[in-house]
Design an enzyme around this catalytic site. Structure first.
Site, PDB file in Angstrom:
ATOM      1  N   GLY A  13      47.192 131.926 133.412  1.00 48.72           N
ATOM      2  CA  GLY A  13      47.441 133.367 133.515  1.00 48.72           C
ATOM      3  C   GLY A  13      46.547 134.142 132.553  1.00 48.72           C
ATOM      4  N   GLY A  15      46.704 137.437 132.009  1.00 47.85           N
ATOM      5  CA  GLY A  15      47.323 138.752 131.844  1.00 47.85           C
ATOM      6  C   GLY A  15      47.371 139.116 130.371  1.00 47.85           C
ATOM      7  N   PHE A  16      48.337 139.986 130.010  1.00 50.62           N
ATOM      8  CA  PHE A  16      48.432 140.430 128.623  1.00 50.62           C
ATOM      9  C   PHE A  16      48.776 139.268 127.683  1.00 50.62           C
ATOM     10  CE2 PHE A  16      48.907 144.560 130.674  1.00 50.62           C
ATOM     11  CZ  PHE A  16      48.033 145.302 129.887  1.00 50.62           C
ATOM     12  N   GLY A  17      49.454 138.248 128.202  1.00 50.23           N
ATOM     13  CA  GLY A  17      49.755 137.095 127.361  1.00 50.23           C
ATOM     14  C   GLY A  17      48.552 136.159 127.269  1.00 50.23           C
ATOM     15  N   GLU A 172      57.749 156.769 137.152  1.00 51.48           N
ATOM     16  CA  GLU A 172      56.337 157.181 137.106  1.00 51.48           C
ATOM     17  C   GLU A 172      55.770 157.313 138.513  1.00 51.48           C
ATOM     18  OE1 GLU A 172      54.519 154.315 134.406  1.00 51.48           O
ATOM     19  OE2 GLU A 172      54.849 155.703 132.746  1.00 51.48           O
ATOM     20  N   ASP A 301      56.148 137.839 130.076  1.00 52.84           N
ATOM     21  CA  ASP A 301      57.300 138.080 130.963  1.00 52.84           C
ATOM     22  C   ASP A 301      57.999 136.785 131.365  1.00 52.84           C
ATOM     23  OD1 ASP A 301      56.489 140.676 130.852  1.00 52.84           O
ATOM     24  OD2 ASP A 301      56.037 140.894 132.984  1.00 52.84           O
ATOM     25  N   ALA A 316      54.101 144.816 127.830  1.00 50.66           N
ATOM     26  CA  ALA A 316      52.792 144.326 127.416  1.00 50.66           C
ATOM     27  C   ALA A 316      52.720 144.011 125.912  1.00 50.66           C
ATOM     28  CB  ALA A 316      51.725 145.340 127.826  1.00 50.66           C
TER      29      ALA A 316
HETATM   30  C1  LIG Z   1      53.718 148.319 137.804  1.00 51.88           C
HETATM   31  C2  LIG Z   1      53.921 147.868 136.395  1.00 51.88           C
HETATM   32  C3  LIG Z   1      53.921 148.796 135.359  1.00 51.88           C
HETATM   33  C4  LIG Z   1      54.083 148.392 134.049  1.00 51.88           C
HETATM   34  N1  LIG Z   1      54.060 149.335 133.053  1.00 51.88           N
HETATM   35  C5  LIG Z   1      54.143 148.940 131.763  1.00 51.88           C
HETATM   36  C6  LIG Z   1      54.011 149.891 130.694  1.00 51.88           C
HETATM   37  O1  LIG Z   1      53.823 151.083 130.938  1.00 51.88           O
HETATM   38  N2  LIG Z   1      54.090 149.438 129.415  1.00 51.88           N
HETATM   39  C7  LIG Z   1      54.284 148.122 129.127  1.00 51.88           C
HETATM   40  O2  LIG Z   1      54.326 147.756 127.954  1.00 51.88           O
HETATM   41  N3  LIG Z   1      54.437 147.207 130.101  1.00 51.88           N
HETATM   42  C8  LIG Z   1      54.359 147.578 131.409  1.00 51.88           C
HETATM   43  N4  LIG Z   1      54.481 146.664 132.418  1.00 51.88           N
HETATM   44  C9  LIG Z   1      54.814 145.283 132.058  1.00 51.88           C
HETATM   45  C10 LIG Z   1      53.594 144.526 131.574  1.00 51.88           C
HETATM   46  O3  LIG Z   1      52.541 144.702 132.482  1.00 51.88           O
HETATM   47  C11 LIG Z   1      53.973 143.058 131.461  1.00 51.88           C
HETATM   48  O4  LIG Z   1      55.007 142.950 130.510  1.00 51.88           O
HETATM   49  C12 LIG Z   1      52.791 142.214 131.022  1.00 51.88           C
HETATM   50  O5  LIG Z   1      51.772 142.285 131.986  1.00 51.88           O
HETATM   51  C13 LIG Z   1      53.233 140.770 130.828  1.00 51.88           C
HETATM   52  O6  LIG Z   1      52.119 139.978 130.522  1.00 51.88           O
HETATM   53  P1  LIG Z   1      52.063 138.482 131.058  1.00 51.88           P
HETATM   54  O7  LIG Z   1      50.803 137.899 130.499  1.00 51.88           O
HETATM   55  O8  LIG Z   1      53.350 137.801 130.808  1.00 51.88           O
HETATM   56  O9  LIG Z   1      51.941 138.615 132.634  1.00 51.88           O
HETATM   57  P2  LIG Z   1      50.836 139.326 133.500  1.00 51.88           P
HETATM   58  O10 LIG Z   1      50.123 140.364 132.730  1.00 51.88           O
HETATM   59  O11 LIG Z   1      51.532 139.713 134.751  1.00 51.88           O
HETATM   60  O12 LIG Z   1      49.797 138.165 133.826  1.00 51.88           O
HETATM   61  C14 LIG Z   1      50.136 137.053 134.585  1.00 51.88           C
HETATM   62  C15 LIG Z   1      48.860 136.459 135.129  1.00 51.88           C
HETATM   63  O13 LIG Z   1      49.138 135.185 135.681  1.00 51.88           O
HETATM   64  C16 LIG Z   1      48.401 135.016 136.873  1.00 51.88           C
HETATM   65  N5  LIG Z   1      49.081 134.002 137.665  1.00 51.88           N
HETATM   66  C17 LIG Z   1      50.332 134.068 138.164  1.00 51.88           C
HETATM   67  N6  LIG Z   1      50.650 132.910 138.798  1.00 51.88           N
HETATM   68  C18 LIG Z   1      49.572 132.102 138.675  1.00 51.88           C
HETATM   69  C19 LIG Z   1      49.293 130.776 139.118  1.00 51.88           C
HETATM   70  N7  LIG Z   1      50.192 130.047 139.784  1.00 51.88           N
HETATM   71  N8  LIG Z   1      48.065 130.256 138.839  1.00 51.88           N
HETATM   72  C20 LIG Z   1      47.144 130.993 138.162  1.00 51.88           C
HETATM   73  N9  LIG Z   1      47.365 132.245 137.725  1.00 51.88           N
HETATM   74  C21 LIG Z   1      48.573 132.789 137.968  1.00 51.88           C
HETATM   75  C22 LIG Z   1      48.378 136.404 137.490  1.00 51.88           C
HETATM   76  O14 LIG Z   1      47.308 136.558 138.390  1.00 51.88           O
HETATM   77  C23 LIG Z   1      48.246 137.288 136.243  1.00 51.88           C
HETATM   78  O15 LIG Z   1      46.891 137.573 135.943  1.00 51.88           O
HETATM   79  C24 LIG Z   1      54.300 147.022 133.751  1.00 51.88           C
HETATM   80  C25 LIG Z   1      54.303 146.089 134.777  1.00 51.88           C
HETATM   81  C26 LIG Z   1      54.105 146.502 136.099  1.00 51.88           C
HETATM   82  C27 LIG Z   1      54.089 145.469 137.190  1.00 51.88           C
END
Ligand SMILES: Cc1cc2nc3c(=O)[nH]c(=O)nc-3n(C[C@H](O)[C@H](O)[C@H](O)COP(=O)(O)OP(=O)(O)OC[C@H]3O[C@@H](n4cnc5c(N)ncnc54)[C@H](O)[C@@H]3O)c2cc1C
Length: 414
Positions: A13, A15-17, A172, A301, A316
């Protein structure tokens, strides 16, 4: 665990993590492989603006390889992981097998439908770039089709937009959609009777923005109502149909657009074979490791991480702070020391409600509403966007929209 001179860290992943773990491990004595099913990182806080035709998809996404340039010990694999073999320490994506010594799972979250019939089949979700683009296409198409529809009842159904869930994304998006309709679309479709258009925000509890103080919730409600959004509190959805939403109280609302922002759950294939909570988040210890698997970390998340006895929200800043902590703990383990518990700093929450208005709760202590909160929201979101070009383009789009009440990206791209 196989001991190598340079241990391999696999991160699932970007993403932000995951991306922040990779950044924290750049230049450190480990070999890092970052894996994502997309070749770009998405800035989710602005995803609703893609659906509301406010910014282009490319403005809020950034190619991962571009971000990793110059990080010599970090490489990227475009692959969708399907399973983890913890005994063999391998990630599996079809024929591709990726070995690791340390693993970080950061695959984020996805929509939860709480068993509401039809919700998954017929409602739009707003969790990925693809979903935001198809929602934008669908909304613009409703206006095109309604412009030559003769039956007023059918036209009303086409022009009713129901958003389920009064959390930050629902609030929003409702505000941005209302502004898109009353501004640019009203000018594009001069023959359309705007009294036939409605944006409904359906919230099951008696509060919008449940996690924010009451004052901010009340401000949000008043502001949305003033903009023209019909907010219904205590409105529980019983069923989603292809052309209507049925409420628990019995009312059936005819609509061709139901946007589901009501719930989220951990996004993992069978919980990646690890213990999960009711929201499908993986249980972790205070060090962010999985109990009994000291070389496996879960962050963002996907992690059911507790701090001060409370489950951390899916935000995030939680993911980026956990990323830094997980990276430090991995480096500690590599050097033979003990991982340390994760310390969380609550930076606060914000939500924007159309032009000139937002609510912000900073550090869980200070609350702001209106223009001041809106200016803060703008600054924070621009600052957090990755890439100078993206910041410049988003700022230009916002300024254009603000000054001329125009949205520049109203293309229907199937
Ligand atoms: C519409 C929306 C609005 C938001 N607004 C806010 C905000 O205003 N402020 C805030 O703080 N937070 C906000 N959030 C929440 C924030 O985006 C999440 O808390 C944050 O992105 C979590 O980071 P993460 O790395 O856990 O997951 P993510 O950032 O979701 O990253 C997960 C990554 O894993 C990848 N992935 C998933 N499954 C697989 C797999 N099987 N194989 C390979 N790759 C995979 C995905 O493609 C993605 O790139 C919002 C979320 C959404 C959906």
């Amino acid at each position: 665990m196989v001991e190598r001179s340079v241990p391999r860290v696999a991160i699932v992943g970007a993403g932000f993590g995951g991306l922040w773990v990779a950044k924290a491990l750049a230049g450190k004595p480990v070999e890092v492989t970052l894996i994502d099913k997309n070749n770009y990182h998405t800035f989710f806080p602005l995803l609703y603006q893609v659906a509301a035709a406010e910014v282009d998809p490319g403005d809020i996404a950034h190619p991962v390889r571009n971000i990793l340039r110059g990080m010599k010990n970090v490489r990227f694999n475009l692959a969708e992981i399907q399973a983890v073999d913890y005994d063999a320490q391998l990630l599996e994506a079809g024929d591709l097998k990726i070995p690791y010594d340390y693993l970080v799972l950061a695959t984020g979250s996805t929509s939860a439908y709480f068993g509401v019939p039809g919700a998954q089949e017929f409602a739009f979700s707003l969790r990925t770039m693809q979903e935001a683009i198809s929602l934008r296409n669908h909304i613009l198409c409703r206006f095109e089709t309604a412009s030559f529809e003769q039956d007023p009842e059918v036209r009303r159904r086409m022009l009713t937009f129901a958003i389920v869930g009064g959390g930050p994304t629902g609030v929003e998006f409702a505000g941005a959609l209302e502004e898109l309709i009353r501004g640019p679309l009203a000018k594009d479709f001069p023959g359309l009777d705007l009294s036939e258009v409605s944006v409904l925000l359906l919230e099951g509890t008696d509060h919008l923005l449940l996690n924010l103080p009451e004052r901010l919730s009340a401000f949000t409600l008043r502001r949305l109502q003033k903009m023209g959004v019909e907010v219904r509190l205590g409105a529980m959805v019983a069923e989603v149909l292809p052309d209507a939403v049925r409420m628990k109280a019995g009312e059936v609302i005819p609509t061709e657009t139901i946007v589901w922002t009501a719930g989220v759950k951990g996004n993992a294939v069978d919980g990646w074979g690890l213990p999960v909570n009711r929201a499908q988040q993986i249980e972790v210890m205070d060090t962010l490791q999985v109990a009994g698997r000291p070389n496996v970390y879960v962050i963002g998340d996907l992690a059911a991480a507790q701090y001060d006895g409370k489950l951390l929200p899916m935000l995030a800043p939680v993911a980026t702070q956990q990323a830094e902590a997980a990276a430090e703990n991995i480096l500690r383990q590599v050097q033979g020391s003990e991982p340390q518990p994760f310390e969380y700093t609550d930076l606060g929450t914000m939500a924007v409600i159309g032009r000139n208005a937002a609510v912000a709760n900073l550090f869980g202590r200070w609350s702001f509403t209106g223009f001041v909160a809106w200016a803060m929201w703008l600054g924070v979101h621009l600052f957090r966007l990755i890439g100078f070009r993206n910041r410049l383009v988003v700022l230009t789009n916002w300024a254009w929209d603000y000054l001329f009440f125009e949205r520049v990206v109203r293309l229907i791209l199937p």
